[in-house]
Design a protein around this motif. Sequence first.
Motif, short mmCIF file in Angstrom:
data_model
loop_
_atom_site.label_atom_id
_atom_site.label_comp_id
_atom_site.label_asym_id
_atom_site.label_seq_id
_atom_site.Cartn_x
_atom_site.Cartn_y
_atom_site.Cartn_z
N ASP A 22 -21.26 32.92 12.21
CA ASP A 22 -22.00 34.18 12.11
C ASP A 22 -22.13 34.86 13.48
O ASP A 22 -22.50 34.20 14.46
N PRO A 23 -21.88 36.16 13.54
CA PRO A 23 -22.03 36.86 14.82
C PRO A 23 -23.50 36.92 15.26
O PRO A 23 -24.40 36.89 14.42
N ILE A 24 -23.70 37.01 16.54
CA ILE A 24 -25.05 37.11 17.10
C ILE A 24 -25.38 38.59 17.27
O ILE A 24 -24.62 39.33 17.91
N PRO A 25 -26.51 39.04 16.70
CA PRO A 25 -26.88 40.46 16.86
C PRO A 25 -27.00 40.87 18.33
O PRO A 25 -27.42 40.06 19.17
N GLU A 26 -26.66 42.12 18.57
CA GLU A 26 -26.69 42.63 19.96
C GLU A 26 -28.08 42.47 20.58
O GLU A 26 -28.21 42.16 21.77
N GLU A 27 -29.12 42.70 19.75
CA GLU A 27 -30.48 42.62 20.31
C GLU A 27 -30.78 41.21 20.82
O GLU A 27 -31.50 41.03 21.81
N MET A 28 -30.24 40.22 20.14
CA MET A 28 -30.47 38.84 20.57
C MET A 28 -29.75 38.57 21.90
O MET A 28 -30.31 37.92 22.79
N ILE A 29 -28.54 39.06 22.00
CA ILE A 29 -27.80 38.88 23.26
C ILE A 29 -28.56 39.56 24.39
O ILE A 29 -28.72 39.00 25.49
N ASP A 30 -29.06 40.76 24.11
CA ASP A 30 -29.80 41.49 25.14
C ASP A 30 -31.05 40.71 25.57
O ASP A 30 -31.40 40.69 26.76
N LYS A 31 -31.72 40.09 24.62
CA LYS A 31 -32.92 39.34 24.96
C LYS A 31 -32.59 38.11 25.81
O LYS A 31 -33.34 37.75 26.73
N ILE A 32 -31.49 37.47 25.50
CA ILE A 32 -31.07 36.30 26.30
C ILE A 32 -30.82 36.74 27.74
O ILE A 32 -31.25 36.10 28.70
N LEU A 33 -30.12 37.86 27.89
CA LEU A 33 -29.81 38.37 29.23
C LEU A 33 -31.09 38.84 29.94
O LEU A 33 -31.25 38.66 31.15
N GLU A 34 -31.96 39.43 29.17
CA GLU A 34 -33.23 39.89 29.74
C GLU A 34 -34.05 38.70 30.26
O GLU A 34 -34.67 38.78 31.33
N VAL A 52 -20.28 38.43 29.39
CA VAL A 52 -20.49 38.09 27.97
C VAL A 52 -19.13 38.14 27.27
O VAL A 52 -18.45 39.17 27.30
N ILE A 53 -18.76 37.03 26.67
CA ILE A 53 -17.42 36.90 26.10
C ILE A 53 -17.51 36.65 24.60
O ILE A 53 -18.13 35.67 24.17
N ARG A 54 -16.88 37.54 23.85
CA ARG A 54 -16.81 37.34 22.40
C ARG A 54 -15.37 37.30 21.91
O ARG A 54 -15.09 36.87 20.81
N ASP A 55 -14.46 37.74 22.75
CA ASP A 55 -13.05 37.77 22.38
C ASP A 55 -12.54 36.34 22.12
O ASP A 55 -12.68 35.46 22.98
N GLN A 56 -11.94 36.15 20.94
CA GLN A 56 -11.53 34.80 20.54
C GLN A 56 -10.47 34.22 21.48
O GLN A 56 -10.50 33.04 21.83
N GLU A 57 -9.54 35.06 21.88
CA GLU A 57 -8.46 34.58 22.74
C GLU A 57 -9.01 34.06 24.09
O GLU A 57 -8.60 33.02 24.60
N GLN A 114 -15.57 27.82 19.12
CA GLN A 114 -16.30 28.12 17.87
C GLN A 114 -17.60 28.88 18.11
O GLN A 114 -18.20 29.39 17.16
N ALA A 115 -18.05 28.93 19.35
CA ALA A 115 -19.31 29.64 19.62
C ALA A 115 -19.06 31.15 19.59
O ALA A 115 -18.15 31.63 20.26
N PRO A 116 -19.84 31.90 18.82
CA PRO A 116 -19.59 33.35 18.74
C PRO A 116 -19.75 34.06 20.08
O PRO A 116 -19.09 35.07 20.31
N VAL A 117 -20.62 33.53 20.92
CA VAL A 117 -20.85 34.18 22.22
C VAL A 117 -20.80 33.12 23.33
O VAL A 117 -21.37 32.04 23.21
N VAL A 118 -20.10 33.48 24.38
CA VAL A 118 -20.06 32.65 25.58
C VAL A 118 -20.49 33.53 26.75
O VAL A 118 -20.00 34.66 26.89
N ILE A 119 -21.42 33.03 27.54
CA ILE A 119 -21.88 33.81 28.69
C ILE A 119 -21.54 33.05 29.97
O ILE A 119 -22.10 31.98 30.23
#
Lengths: 222, 184
Positions: A22-34, A52-57, A114-119
């Motif tokens: 499942d993708p992570i909502p933008e607001e959640m990513i923003d809160k993590i960065l905040e 912030v990396i979401r590109d599968q490749e 497999q992680a939808p978001v990598v920071i």
Amino acid sequence: MTDTEFLEILKSRKSIRRYKPDPIPEEMIDKILEAARWAPTGENYQPWRFIVIRDQETRNKIGDLSRQGSGSRMTAWYCLNELQQRFEGISDPVKRAEVLEFMYSGRVSEFCKQAPVVIALIGDLRVGSVDVPYDLCAAMENMILQAHAMGLGSCWVYGPVASTRDAIRFKDILGIPQGMGYYKVLSYLAVGYPKEQRKHPRPKMPLEDMVYWEKFGNKERI
Amino acid sequence: MDSIKYCNEVLARVESLMYQELSGMAYWKCEFVGTDFIRSKNIEGKNVAEIAESCIKEMVAAGIVKDIKCSTGGDGMMLKLKVKGCMHHAKEVLVRAEGVNPYICPVANMILDQIHEKLKYETSYLAKLAIDEKTQTCLTYLALYETADKIGHVTDWLKGDEDLDFLHSQPSQILASEDRKAQK
């Protein structure tokens, strides 16, 4: 939130290595960065930079590098009969062999695919702070706790940048300027909705084994 | 002035300080230490043995080492070096005196570097460095991964190894193992 509730958030956090797609909502990513933005930083230099990396490749490339980093070390440790010592506590020989294979194959560190978001967390070494690695670690911890507080799982991964040669490759993948005086690559954070429920809590040393009072070695509270 | 003594003292300070700052992670950060010398030489070879031999020839000629015996194992994934008369041996003694197990080996780094540069190996790892102060001998075990799919191919590198006692007299790099067992 009470201080007890806050402590519970700290105590219930665990490193998650299996994620739902499942993708992570933008607001959640923003809160993590905040959350990272408010970490303590020496003289307020704020040397952290986040990719912030979401590109599968790209995640696949980082995952392969992570697997190589961990696997190259653990294969050698196994062949020198040292890795086995770390898992002597697993009495079932089949289970033990599975765990060892998971480690020396490097698959233990491959999960960012497999992680939808990598920071990726890097530090600008030119901004004048003397505390870059420590500032970055504080920012990383804030991100982990914020993710956990929102019901996300995460794992702090160092594998792909542990060796200098691999850190150069990591910088190449993300287009980070090379040169030892420019950016320090600390590690990355994999984030996603947990697919696993890890056994918890893992054993922790009691406080009396790690706390001294007034002088090193004094276990008596004065 | 004894320039070798001076250089070893400088190196020992840096090695000890790196360990103080990074703990065991320092082991993995120093793979380029020493490589400038070997990159200035014309190292040639079509395989690991030839590259190692070419590097050793240059190091002996320069007085960096007196002798290195090479052997391979682990289906070609392990290169063992037995180094005698290394000019950096005094550095190892100084580092140990600080309570740090030496982890920077310019000699091993040079050979690994040329295996990467000339044979384009995917990755490598200085897996073990053992030092005998009395005989001024070092043992190194280098993991070589020609391609990524070699990672995870395990064999017993120490089967029949004549230096087992020497090797086992050195601390393990997986330092936490005893602590972990104690926690269970």
